[in-house]
Structure formats: C-alpha cells, structure tokens
Design a protein around this motif. Sequence first.
Motif, PDB file in Angstrom:
ATOM      1  N   GLN A  29       0.696  -1.252   0.139  1.00  0.00           N
ATOM      2  CA  GLN A  29      -0.038   0.107  -0.004  1.00  0.00           C
ATOM      3  C   GLN A  29       0.868   1.254   0.031  1.00  0.00           C
ATOM      4  O   GLN A  29       0.679   2.274  -0.745  1.00  0.00           O
ATOM      5  N   LEU A  30       1.924   1.289   0.806  1.00  0.00           N
ATOM      6  CA  LEU A  30       2.827   2.389   0.706  1.00  0.00           C
ATOM      7  C   LEU A  30       3.417   2.882  -0.377  1.00  0.00           C
ATOM      8  O   LEU A  30       3.531   3.648  -1.020  1.00  0.00           O
ATOM      9  N   HIS A  31       3.862   1.504  -1.138  1.00  0.00           N
ATOM     10  CA  HIS A  31       4.523   1.568  -2.452  1.00  0.00           C
ATOM     11  C   HIS A  31       3.607   2.329  -3.551  1.00  0.00           C
ATOM     12  O   HIS A  31       4.207   3.078  -4.218  1.00  0.00           O
ATOM     13  N   THR A  32       2.198   1.948  -3.418  1.00  0.00           N
ATOM     14  CA  THR A  32       1.247   2.379  -4.526  1.00  0.00           C
ATOM     15  C   THR A  32       1.133   3.959  -4.271  1.00  0.00           C
ATOM     16  O   THR A  32       1.148   4.885  -5.139  1.00  0.00           O
ATOM     17  N   PRO A  36       9.150   6.039  -0.674  1.00  0.00           N
ATOM     18  CA  PRO A  36      10.484   5.564  -1.054  1.00  0.00           C
ATOM     19  C   PRO A  36      10.804   4.433  -0.289  1.00  0.00           C
ATOM     20  O   PRO A  36      10.412   4.072   0.939  1.00  0.00           O
ATOM     21  N   LEU A  37      11.558   3.481  -0.869  1.00  0.00           N
ATOM     22  CA  LEU A  37      12.028   2.194  -0.149  1.00  0.00           C
ATOM     23  C   LEU A  37      12.600   2.298   0.909  1.00  0.00           C
ATOM     24  O   LEU A  37      12.541   1.400   2.100  1.00  0.00           O
ATOM     25  N   GLY A  38      13.407   3.260   1.401  1.00  0.00           N
ATOM     26  CA  GLY A  38      14.478   3.524   2.515  1.00  0.00           C
ATOM     27  C   GLY A  38      13.150   3.975   3.585  1.00  0.00           C
ATOM     28  O   GLY A  38      13.574   3.704   4.715  1.00  0.00           O
ATOM     29  N   LEU A  39      11.690   4.253   3.543  1.00  0.00           N
ATOM     30  CA  LEU A  39      10.921   4.357   4.417  1.00  0.00           C
ATOM     31  C   LEU A  39       9.809   3.366   4.486  1.00  0.00           C
ATOM     32  O   LEU A  39       9.400   3.162   5.707  1.00  0.00           O
ATOM     33  N   ILE A  40       9.913   2.483   3.393  1.00  0.00           N
ATOM     34  CA  ILE A  40       8.740   1.519   3.339  1.00  0.00           C
ATOM     35  C   ILE A  40       9.460   0.236   4.330  1.00  0.00           C
ATOM     36  O   ILE A  40       8.820  -0.406   5.129  1.00  0.00           O
ATOM     37  N   THR A  41      10.839   0.060   4.220  1.00  0.00           N
ATOM     38  CA  THR A  41      11.673  -0.888   4.891  1.00  0.00           C
ATOM     39  C   THR A  41      11.206  -0.826   6.416  1.00  0.00           C
ATOM     40  O   THR A  41      10.860  -1.923   7.000  1.00  0.00           O
ATOM     41  N   CYS A  43       9.159   0.724   8.116  1.00  0.00           N
ATOM     42  CA  CYS A  43       7.719   0.624   8.474  1.00  0.00           C
ATOM     43  C   CYS A  43       7.228  -0.872   8.498  1.00  0.00           C
ATOM     44  O   CYS A  43       6.801  -1.311   9.327  1.00  0.00           O
ATOM     45  N   VAL A  44       7.718  -1.358   7.404  1.00  0.00           N
ATOM     46  CA  VAL A  44       7.300  -3.025   7.180  1.00  0.00           C
ATOM     47  C   VAL A  44       7.853  -3.712   8.340  1.00  0.00           C
ATOM     48  O   VAL A  44       7.127  -4.595   8.855  1.00  0.00           O
TER      49      VAL A  44
END
Length: 104
Positions: A29-32, A36-41, A43-44
Amino acid sequence: MAQSPTRRRITSAFLISGGCLVAFLIGSQLHTYGVPLGLITPCVLSVLSSALWLLIRVEEALSRTRHRCTAQGCTFEVRVQSGSAADNRRWQEVAAAHPTHNAV
C-alpha cells in the motif's frame, strides 16, 4: 491443555505467515503511494514485529488455563500452561482457598 510439538509448529508457522502477510500488505500500500523504499523498509519491519508480538500473545493466551478465586469481587487468578489434570485441580484449589482477597 498441553499442545503437541507438531501442533505448536503448525500454529507458529501460521502466526509467522500471518505477520508477514500483514507487513507485505502495508508495504505494498505504501509503494502504491510512491513512498521511497528507505521509508517502506522500517515501516514494514515495525509492522511485522508488532503483528508477530500480538499473534504470539494471542497464542499464549489460548494455550493457558486460568483459575480464578470464587469470592465475590476478588481479582486473584492463577494461569497454568502445559499442566496435567492433577496440576490443574491443585491450582484450582489454591485459587479458591488463597488467604487474601483483593476486591476491586
């Protein structure tokens, strides 16, 4: 009620896969939204950690037997995990006959 090692492994596998699924869904959901991947990681990883913690606590709560004091308003309780029938009976008697009663 004691769990067999096979049942415990199956339960653990479901808990881990459930936590991973929740973390993956949040990450997708964040990727859509273009995060950025640096913030998604992080969080996940934090969602995964929290989901696993919660699921493990639920599994522990379901596998324990709780004996409470029978006195009105008393909050004393005993939790038994992996006990035999004799152990459960003994702890049930302890809960019913403890010397102090903690009224709420």
